[in-house]
Design a protein around this motif. Structure first.
Motif, PDB file in Angstrom:
ATOM      1  N   SER A  17      53.233  43.197  60.316  1.00  0.00           N
ATOM      2  CA  SER A  17      52.881  41.800  60.068  1.00  0.00           C
ATOM      3  C   SER A  17      51.451  41.676  59.534  1.00  0.00           C
ATOM      4  N   ALA A  18      50.517  42.414  60.133  1.00  0.00           N
ATOM      5  CA  ALA A  18      49.118  42.363  59.699  1.00  0.00           C
ATOM      6  C   ALA A  18      48.959  42.906  58.284  1.00  0.00           C
ATOM      7  N   VAL A  19      49.662  43.989  57.972  1.00  0.00           N
ATOM      8  CA  VAL A  19      49.585  44.563  56.616  1.00  0.00           C
ATOM      9  C   VAL A  19      50.189  43.593  55.599  1.00  0.00           C
ATOM     10  N   ASN A  20      51.324  42.998  55.934  1.00  0.00           N
ATOM     11  CA  ASN A  20      51.939  42.020  55.039  1.00  0.00           C
ATOM     12  C   ASN A  20      51.016  40.828  54.793  1.00  0.00           C
ATOM     13  N   GLU A  21      50.344  40.385  55.849  1.00  0.00           N
ATOM     14  CA  GLU A  21      49.406  39.263  55.708  1.00  0.00           C
ATOM     15  C   GLU A  21      48.244  39.646  54.798  1.00  0.00           C
ATOM     16  N   ALA A  22      47.729  40.863  54.963  1.00  0.00           N
ATOM     17  CA  ALA A  22      46.619  41.321  54.127  1.00  0.00           C
ATOM     18  C   ALA A  22      47.030  41.346  52.657  1.00  0.00           C
ATOM     19  N   VAL A  23      48.214  41.856  52.389  1.00  0.00           N
ATOM     20  CA  VAL A  23      48.694  41.939  51.001  1.00  0.00           C
ATOM     21  C   VAL A  23      48.946  40.544  50.436  1.00  0.00           C
ATOM     22  N   SER A  24      49.650  39.707  51.189  1.00  0.00           N
ATOM     23  CA  SER A  24      50.000  38.373  50.683  1.00  0.00           C
ATOM     24  C   SER A  24      48.792  37.458  50.540  1.00  0.00           C
ATOM     25  N   SER A  25      47.731  37.709  51.289  1.00  0.00           N
ATOM     26  CA  SER A  25      46.543  36.858  51.180  1.00  0.00           C
ATOM     27  C   SER A  25      45.673  37.245  49.983  1.00  0.00           C
ATOM     28  N   GLY A  26      46.009  38.366  49.335  1.00  0.00           N
ATOM     29  CA  GLY A  26      45.234  38.792  48.172  1.00  0.00           C
ATOM     30  C   GLY A  26      44.372  40.006  48.444  1.00  0.00           C
ATOM     31  N   GLY A  27      44.706  40.735  49.475  1.00  0.00           N
ATOM     32  CA  GLY A  27      43.922  41.905  49.853  1.00  0.00           C
ATOM     33  C   GLY A  27      43.855  42.971  48.783  1.00  0.00           C
ATOM     34  N   THR A  28      44.923  43.110  48.000  1.00  0.00           N
ATOM     35  CA  THR A  28      44.903  44.122  46.940  1.00  0.00           C
ATOM     36  C   THR A  28      43.876  43.801  45.877  1.00  0.00           C
ATOM     37  N   GLU A  29      43.522  42.531  45.745  1.00  0.00           N
ATOM     38  CA  GLU A  29      42.509  42.115  44.763  1.00  0.00           C
ATOM     39  C   GLU A  29      41.115  42.084  45.368  1.00  0.00           C
ATOM     40  N   PHE A  30      40.982  41.494  46.534  1.00  0.00           N
ATOM     41  CA  PHE A  30      39.658  41.247  47.115  1.00  0.00           C
ATOM     42  C   PHE A  30      39.201  42.317  48.118  1.00  0.00           C
ATOM     43  N   ALA A  31      40.128  43.079  48.679  1.00  0.00           N
ATOM     44  CA  ALA A  31      39.786  44.125  49.653  1.00  0.00           C
ATOM     45  C   ALA A  31      40.719  45.308  49.432  1.00  0.00           C
ATOM     46  N   ALA A  32      40.670  45.853  48.237  1.00  0.00           N
ATOM     47  CA  ALA A  32      41.618  46.882  47.825  1.00  0.00           C
ATOM     48  C   ALA A  32      41.540  48.138  48.704  1.00  0.00           C
ATOM     49  N   VAL A  33      40.337  48.576  49.031  1.00  0.00           N
ATOM     50  CA  VAL A  33      40.180  49.810  49.811  1.00  0.00           C
ATOM     51  C   VAL A  33      40.777  49.649  51.205  1.00  0.00           C
ATOM     52  N   GLU A  34      40.444  48.553  51.865  1.00  0.00           N
ATOM     53  CA  GLU A  34      40.929  48.314  53.221  1.00  0.00           C
ATOM     54  C   GLU A  34      42.448  48.122  53.245  1.00  0.00           C
ATOM     55  N   LYS A  94      37.324  34.780  48.914  1.00  0.00           N
ATOM     56  CA  LYS A  94      37.881  33.535  48.383  1.00  0.00           C
ATOM     57  C   LYS A  94      36.956  32.348  48.673  1.00  0.00           C
ATOM     58  N   ALA A  95      36.389  32.321  49.859  1.00  0.00           N
ATOM     59  CA  ALA A  95      35.453  31.238  50.205  1.00  0.00           C
ATOM     60  C   ALA A  95      34.211  31.310  49.329  1.00  0.00           C
ATOM     61  N   ASP A  96      33.724  32.517  49.082  1.00  0.00           N
ATOM     62  CA  ASP A  96      32.560  32.695  48.223  1.00  0.00           C
ATOM     63  C   ASP A  96      32.874  32.237  46.794  1.00  0.00           C
ATOM     64  N   LYS A  97      34.058  32.580  46.301  1.00  0.00           N
ATOM     65  CA  LYS A  97      34.477  32.159  44.957  1.00  0.00           C
ATOM     66  C   LYS A  97      34.595  30.640  44.891  1.00  0.00           C
ATOM     67  N   ALA A  98      35.159  30.025  45.912  1.00  0.00           N
ATOM     68  CA  ALA A  98      35.293  28.566  45.949  1.00  0.00           C
ATOM     69  C   ALA A  98      33.919  27.900  45.961  1.00  0.00           C
ATOM     70  N   LEU A  99      32.983  28.484  46.708  1.00  0.00           N
ATOM     71  CA  LEU A  99      31.624  27.952  46.748  1.00  0.00           C
ATOM     72  C   LEU A  99      30.973  28.030  45.375  1.00  0.00           C
ATOM     73  N   LYS A 100      31.103  29.163  44.707  1.00  0.00           N
ATOM     74  CA  LYS A 100      30.523  29.323  43.369  1.00  0.00           C
ATOM     75  C   LYS A 100      31.157  28.360  42.368  1.00  0.00           C
ATOM     76  N   ASP A 101      32.480  28.185  42.465  1.00  0.00           N
ATOM     77  CA  ASP A 101      33.165  27.234  41.588  1.00  0.00           C
ATOM     78  C   ASP A 101      32.675  25.809  41.830  1.00  0.00           C
ATOM     79  N   ALA A 102      32.482  25.452  43.093  1.00  0.00           N
ATOM     80  CA  ALA A 102      31.984  24.111  43.419  1.00  0.00           C
ATOM     81  C   ALA A 102      30.561  23.921  42.906  1.00  0.00           C
ATOM     82  N   GLN A 103      29.724  24.941  43.067  1.00  0.00           N
ATOM     83  CA  GLN A 103      28.353  24.853  42.581  1.00  0.00           C
ATOM     84  C   GLN A 103      28.323  24.716  41.058  1.00  0.00           C
ATOM     85  N   GLN A 104      29.212  25.445  40.380  1.00  0.00           N
ATOM     86  CA  GLN A 104      29.285  25.340  38.923  1.00  0.00           C
ATOM     87  C   GLN A 104      29.749  23.947  38.517  1.00  0.00           C
ATOM     88  N   GLY A 105      30.729  23.410  39.244  1.00  0.00           N
ATOM     89  CA  GLY A 105      31.202  22.049  38.954  1.00  0.00           C
ATOM     90  C   GLY A 105      30.104  21.016  39.156  1.00  0.00           C
TER      91      GLY A 105
END
Length: 141
Positions: free
Chosen positions: A46-63, A108-119
């Protein structure tokens, strides 16, 4: 006569306690060694599936990759009936997956913050252009 029976009763009670403790410990160890870690494997999957589905392969590929690899190793150990090793690997995989999930959430939170700051910056610049247009129109009249 009572002085002789009291020490014997205490000795017997102590012997029973030691025997019960030894039997209980043996059963506990036998239970741990002989049972597959089914619950841990389910939690880990369940934890591995959650990591993958949340975008772990993109944002935390090594882990995420580490969690997936350890889960596969745990499954192989389970097939070989090496339950202790399977459980150890499954626990490690679970924690790697949880780290991947948290790292993904932070990214993802950091990206959202940067997007908001850019907006906000774009709105500020648009507002300044609008103010300049109003000034130039006022000067032309």
């Amino acid at each position: 006569m009572t002085t002789k029976t009291a020490p014997n009763a205490r000795t017997q009670l102590a012997s029973w306690k030691v025997a019960a403790l030894a039997i209980g410990s043996s059963l506990l160890l036998a239970g741990c060694a002989g049972n597959p870690p089914s619950e841990q494997m389910a939690v880990t999957k369940s934890a591995v599936n959650e990591a993958v589905s949340s975008g772990g392969t993109e944002f935390a590929a090594v882990e995420t990759k580490s969690a997936q690899d350890k889960l596969k190793q745990a499954e192989l150990e389970l097939v070989e009936k090496n339950y202790e090793e399977a459980k150890r690997l499954a626990e490690q995989a679970e924690w790697d997956a949880r780290v991947a999930t948290r790292k993904t959430q932070a990214a993802k939170a950091d990206k959202a913050l940067k997007d908001a700051q850019q907006g906000i910056e774009e709105l500020r610049q648009e507002g300044m252009r609008g103010a300049q247009q109003i000034r130039t129109q006022g000067q032309q009249q």
